[in-house]
Enzyme design. Structure first.
Site, PDB file in Angstrom:
ATOM      1  N   SER A 209       0.818  -1.205   0.000  1.00  0.00           N
ATOM      2  CA  SER A 209       0.000   0.000   0.000  1.00  0.00           C
ATOM      3  C   SER A 209       0.859   1.266   0.000  1.00  0.00           C
ATOM      4  CB  SER A 209      -0.892   0.019   1.242  1.00  0.00           C
ATOM      5  OG  SER A 209      -0.089   0.179   2.409  1.00  0.00           O
ATOM      6  N   GLY A 212       2.105   1.757   3.431  1.00  0.00           N
ATOM      7  CA  GLY A 212       3.257   0.903   3.718  1.00  0.00           C
ATOM      8  C   GLY A 212       4.526   1.455   3.106  1.00  0.00           C
ATOM      9  N   GLU A 230       6.549  -0.558  -5.264  1.00  0.00           N
ATOM     10  CA  GLU A 230       5.336  -0.662  -6.077  1.00  0.00           C
ATOM     11  C   GLU A 230       4.158  -0.567  -5.130  1.00  0.00           C
ATOM     12  OE1 GLU A 230       2.382  -3.547  -8.389  1.00  0.00           O
ATOM     13  OE2 GLU A 230       4.470  -4.233  -8.393  1.00  0.00           O
TER      14      GLU A 230
END
Length: 460
Positions: A209, A212, A230
């Site tokens: 996310s 994150g 990513e």
């Protein structure tokens, strides 16, 4: 205090697996072993590293009959789809095939006086934090080329797919990759942040996310640790007036609902030329109504539960908010929808970008469809997003697709396909989708650092 990591199965809410997280001291010791093993691993011939990594991949494939139902238990993907080994092998094989090219010295020039070149040398210890949605394929994107390039790897998987890293480590070790060269670790967030902050790693690859990713960057602040991130996505599809309508419907709707919509590059919003809009919606609704929501262990099931109840709750919230703002839902609640992890896939029309379902990442089986009058309107809407992973364009006109693609703010542009990762291309994004890139020759460049040699010859 001992921290227990638990995988809660979306099938029935039971605890499917649990493991004890490493203490900070034990985690540091693991990183120390990885660092000590790195020079010896990098000193092995490239061909030997490639052979060992590919043997590890094949050993993993031999476990597939066990892996497929295990994945269904952990994250809900139906067993009928057979797991991820085809993609794992395709990606690892490609990276093995281009290793010599990707890691080759860049020759700058040599004459009687000087020899000059640039080498690609491994970072050292690579830390891979892998997600749960495609836990084997996303991990192999970095694990295989990182090892081939001469790095040692520490792999931490999401708690939702707790057993994946164990299987990967077991397979690679059985094939001859030394245990300290590739280690699976169970870590909680605090210990992960501590290790990053202490510069235990030379490169961190995180898939997850946006929140994150921000946590990773905060942990690394001031350490100058290289990162590949990513993060979120809100990938659009654009169907032009000359598109193959049936192919567009089949591909885009599959990309929206496959894996319960939990795909990094899944389609979350579709823009259709107004001349095709009504029939596109009609055919899309027929396609989704034919799906069977149910227990992923049953062969008849075509769409399983979402991986966690809280993920389904977010999708339901986005749908409910959109309906209150005037959107129209086309799919009636399916019998297996339990209001928890089992979620009816949904198609929404009468949507606008004022609705979260068209702006925020859904990561679930819902897609909004809007009519557009031309390329300019479609490009404006596709770019009206904080994310930029992929876009899927549908037209018979290749040059038009290239012109439109040049204006779309994404890492990848697809034409007449969607939701696919070609290992020959760099997998990358822009905006809040993250930075860096994996796979392709560029993937090797990101997993190594350049080292320049300027050698003056002694002449007499």
């Amino acid at each position: 205090m001992t921290r227990i990591l638990r995988c809660i199965s979306p099938i029935d809410g039971s605890v499917f697996a649990e493991r004890e997280a490493l203490s900070p001291d034990a985690a540091r010791a693991t990183a120390t072993r990885a660092r000590a093993a790195q020079a010896g691993w990098a000193a092995r011939p490239l061909s030997e590293r490639v052979d060992l990594v590919m043997a590890g991949v094949e050993a993993l494939g031999a476990m597939n009959d066990e892996i497929v139902p295990e994945l269904a238990h952990m994250m809900g993907r139906p067993v009928r789809y057979g797991g991820e080994f085809g993609g794992v092998r395709e990606r690892a094989s490609h990276m093995a095939a281009i290793a010599r090219e990707g890691l080759a010295d860049l020759q700058v020039g040599e004459d009687a006086t000087f020899k000059r070149y640039i080498k690609r040398v491994p970072h050292g210890v690579v830390f891979v934090v892998a997600p749960w949605n495609y836990p084997y394929m996303t991990a192999i994107n970095t694990v295989a080329p990182a090892l081939v390039a001469g790095n040692t790897v520490m792999l931490k998987h999401a708690t939702q797919t707790l057993l994946v890293g164990e299987r990967m480590a077991r397979a690679f070790h059985s094939a001859g990759v030394p245990e300290d060269v590739f280690q699976n670790v169970f870590l909680d967030h605090d210990t992960t942040a501590t290790l990053i902050g202490e510069r235990a790693f030379d490169f961190v690859n995180f898939t997850g996310s946006v929140g994150g990713g921000r946590a990773m960057e905060r942990a690394a602040a001031g350490t100058f640790t290289a990162m590949g991130l990513e993060l979120g996505g809100k990938d659009p599809g654009y169907v032009m007036e000359d598109a193959d309508l049936d192919a567009a419907v089949a591909t885009l709707i599959d990309a929206a609902v496959y894996n319960s919509g939990q795909c990094c590059c899944g389609i979350e919003r579709i823009y259709v030329h107004e001349s095709l809009y009504d029939v596109f919606v009609e055919k899309s609704v027929e396609t989704v109504r034919a799906l069977r929501l149910g227990n992923p262990l049953e062969e008849a099931t075509t769409i399983g539960p979402m991986a966690n109840v809280r993920f389904a709750e977010e999708v339901r919230a986005q749908i409910d908010e959109a309906l209150k703002m005037g959107a129209t839902a086309h799919i009636a609640t399916m019998p297996a929808d339990d209001g928890a992890a089992y979620l009816t896939p949904q198609i929404l029309t009468d949507v606008t970008h004022d609705m979260r379902v068209m702006r925020d990442e859904s990561f679930g089986p819902v897609v909004g469809i809007m009519p557009v009058k031309d390329d300019d309107e479609a490009v404006r809407l596709m770019n009206n997003s904080e994310f930029g992973l992929t876009a899927s364009l549908w037209t018979a006109d290749l040059e038009r697709a290239e012109r439109v693609g040049d204006r779309v703010e994404t890492g990848t542009v697809f034409l007449n396909r969607a939701d696919y990762l070609d290992p020959g291309l760099c997998w990358t994004g822009c905006k809040n989708t993250g930075r860096g890139g994996s796979l392709s020759v560029i993937g090797y460049h990101n997993l190594t650092r350049p080292k320049s040699y300027h050698l003056k010859k002694v002449t007499r």
